[in-house]
Design an enzyme around this catalytic site. Structure first.
Site, mmCIF file in Angstrom:
data_model
loop_
_atom_site.group_PDB
_atom_site.id
_atom_site.type_symbol
_atom_site.label_atom_id
_atom_site.label_comp_id
_atom_site.label_asym_id
_atom_site.label_seq_id
_atom_site.Cartn_x
_atom_site.Cartn_y
_atom_site.Cartn_z
ATOM 1 N N GLU A 1 0.817 -1.222 0.000
ATOM 2 C CA GLU A 1 0.000 0.000 0.000
ATOM 3 C C GLU A 1 0.848 1.270 0.000
ATOM 4 O O GLU A 1 0.315 2.370 0.153
ATOM 5 C CB GLU A 1 -0.934 -0.006 1.208
ATOM 6 C CG GLU A 1 -1.824 -1.232 1.302
ATOM 7 C CD GLU A 1 -2.683 -1.449 0.063
ATOM 8 O OE1 GLU A 1 -3.066 -0.441 -0.580
ATOM 9 O OE2 GLU A 1 -2.962 -2.618 -0.262
ATOM 10 N N HIS B 1 -15.070 -4.520 -2.108
ATOM 11 C CA HIS B 1 -14.518 -3.244 -1.627
ATOM 12 C C HIS B 1 -15.469 -2.594 -0.612
ATOM 13 O O HIS B 1 -15.953 -1.479 -0.818
ATOM 14 C CB HIS B 1 -14.278 -2.306 -2.810
ATOM 15 C CG HIS B 1 -12.874 -1.779 -2.876
ATOM 16 N ND1 HIS B 1 -11.799 -2.579 -3.185
ATOM 17 C CD2 HIS B 1 -12.370 -0.534 -2.671
ATOM 18 C CE1 HIS B 1 -10.695 -1.854 -3.187
ATOM 19 N NE2 HIS B 1 -11.004 -0.615 -2.860
ATOM 20 N N ASP C 1 -11.477 2.559 2.677
ATOM 21 C CA ASP C 1 -10.033 2.383 2.537
ATOM 22 C C ASP C 1 -9.645 1.154 3.367
ATOM 23 O O ASP C 1 -10.400 0.710 4.226
ATOM 24 C CB ASP C 1 -9.294 3.626 3.051
ATOM 25 C CG ASP C 1 -7.812 3.617 2.694
ATOM 26 O OD1 ASP C 1 -7.427 2.855 1.775
ATOM 27 O OD2 ASP C 1 -7.038 4.359 3.321
ATOM 28 N N ASN D 1 -9.121 -1.954 2.286
ATOM 29 C CA ASN D 1 -9.702 -3.220 1.841
ATOM 30 C C ASN D 1 -8.649 -4.293 1.585
ATOM 31 O O ASN D 1 -8.838 -5.456 1.952
ATOM 32 C CB ASN D 1 -10.532 -2.991 0.570
ATOM 33 C CG ASN D 1 -11.747 -2.130 0.824
ATOM 34 O OD1 ASN D 1 -12.761 -2.599 1.314
ATOM 35 N ND2 ASN D 1 -11.633 -0.851 0.494
ATOM 36 N N GLY D 2 -7.534 -3.919 0.964
ATOM 37 C CA GLY D 2 -6.484 -4.891 0.676
ATOM 38 C C GLY D 2 -5.862 -5.453 1.933
ATOM 39 O O GLY D 2 -5.666 -6.670 2.062
ATOM 40 N N ARG D 3 -5.554 -4.576 2.885
ATOM 41 C CA ARG D 3 -4.941 -5.032 4.130
ATOM 42 C C ARG D 3 -5.884 -5.949 4.904
ATOM 43 O O ARG D 3 -5.464 -6.988 5.434
ATOM 44 C CB ARG D 3 -4.535 -3.825 4.983
ATOM 45 C CG ARG D 3 -3.228 -3.178 4.555
ATOM 46 C CD ARG D 3 -3.018 -1.830 5.214
ATOM 47 N NE ARG D 3 -3.883 -0.814 4.623
ATOM 48 C CZ ARG D 3 -4.009 0.436 5.074
ATOM 49 N NH1 ARG D 3 -3.344 0.803 6.158
ATOM 50 N NH2 ARG D 3 -4.786 1.302 4.469
ATOM 51 N N ARG E 1 -6.034 -9.373 3.085
ATOM 52 C CA ARG E 1 -4.823 -10.187 3.261
ATOM 53 C C ARG E 1 -4.720 -10.738 4.680
ATOM 54 O O ARG E 1 -4.008 -11.709 4.921
ATOM 55 C CB ARG E 1 -3.578 -9.355 2.896
ATOM 56 C CG ARG E 1 -3.496 -9.041 1.405
ATOM 57 C CD ARG E 1 -2.181 -8.383 1.029
ATOM 58 N NE ARG E 1 -2.027 -7.026 1.510
ATOM 59 C CZ ARG E 1 -2.451 -5.937 0.890
ATOM 60 N NH1 ARG E 1 -3.114 -6.035 -0.266
ATOM 61 N NH2 ARG E 1 -2.244 -4.734 1.395
#
Length: 276
Positions: free
Chosen positions: A34, A176, A180, A182-184, A187
């Protein structure tokens, strides 16, 4: 169904070292994807010594500390048979350390405004992609949580664990649900079935960043009218999704290597006790 954790056969001292190594790697890679500027060495120094790295942004330090706390939440979730939206909200608050009080950017709640990303289309042009609308998030995430909780009831093999991780990960970032982070969150939370099945976590390497993000975007490009998505059953199970699963298998090697090294240390420790 919970197996013995991957660190269950290790002496306390070796277990502590292994979990610290995995925490440092997991935190570094996920935050670096990120844009965090801290190296793996910086990350380990901050988390192990509790000190700052000169010249590095305060925000980067906060992200690292927040992610490490989020990993503790993940390990705690291994004991649960049912994960709820409140567990995801706690995880979101942990990783979003720089969040301010803003009703349009809630930390620990679903998004309440549309969110977008940009991508390069097949014709080489820059375009916008709109994610599913806020009104659809409670239903979509309800479906996603049922997928997650169903996975927690099974006795997963290693190949099944990778597929579950990949599908949960890919679908969450496609929904999503947060403004903010979302990726973390993806994972992290997608690893709960992996950990509960007795395996070390799958960690996306920093050097895979570009290909990893491209794979996710390529999959999302195959979904017609993504912003109008209302049912996860309509998501395609296609070549792009299979490619993501295969890449997740390769992402597993770093933590498996750390576990093998710890097991070798354990063998030396036991052998020393016997010979002594």
């Amino acid at each position: 169904m919970t197996r013995k954790p991957f660190y269950g056969d290790l002496d306390t001292s070796i277990r502590t070292l292994l979990l610290a190594q995995i925490r440092n790697l997991w935190t570094h890679t996920s935050t670096a994807i990120e844009g965090n500027s801290l190296t793996l060495g910086d990350t380990a120094f901050i988390l192990e010594e509790g000190l700052t790295v000169a010249g590095k942004p305060l925000r980067d330090h906060q992200e690292v500390i927040g992610h490490a706390k989020a990993i503790e939440i993940i390990y705690a979730l291994m004991a649960k048979d049912q994960i709820q939206d409140k567990d995801l909200f706690a995880l979101h608050r942990a990783v979003l350390t720089d969040a301010v009080v803003d009703i349009f950017k809630p930390a620990g709640a679903w998004k309440n405004e549309p969110n977008f990303t940009t991508y390069i289309s097949e014709d080489g042009r820059q375009r916008y992609r709109e994610f599913p609308a806020p009104r659809s998030i409670p239903i979509l995430m309800g479906q996603w949580l049922r997928m997650l909780n169903a996975a927690l009831q099974g006795d997963l093999t290693d190949s099944e664990a990778v597929q579950v991780y990949a599908d949960l990960h890919l679908i969450l970032v496609t929904i999503h649900p947060f403004f903010d982070g979302n990726g973390r969150v993806a994972r992290l939370i997608a690893n709960v079935p992996v950990l509960q099945a007795g395996f070390p976590p799958i960690v996306v390497p920093t050097e895979a960043r570009q290909g990893y993000k491209r794979m996710i975007s390529d999959y999302q490009a195959t979904i017609p009218d993504l912003s109008e998505l209302k049912d996860l059953n309509t998501l395609p199970d296609n070549a792009e999704r299979q490619h993501f699963r295969e890449m997740c298998q390769s992402y597993w090697e770093p933590t498996q290597t750390l576990l093998r090294q710890a097991q070798t240390m354990q063998q030396h420790l036991v052998a020393g006790r016997v010979s002594g």
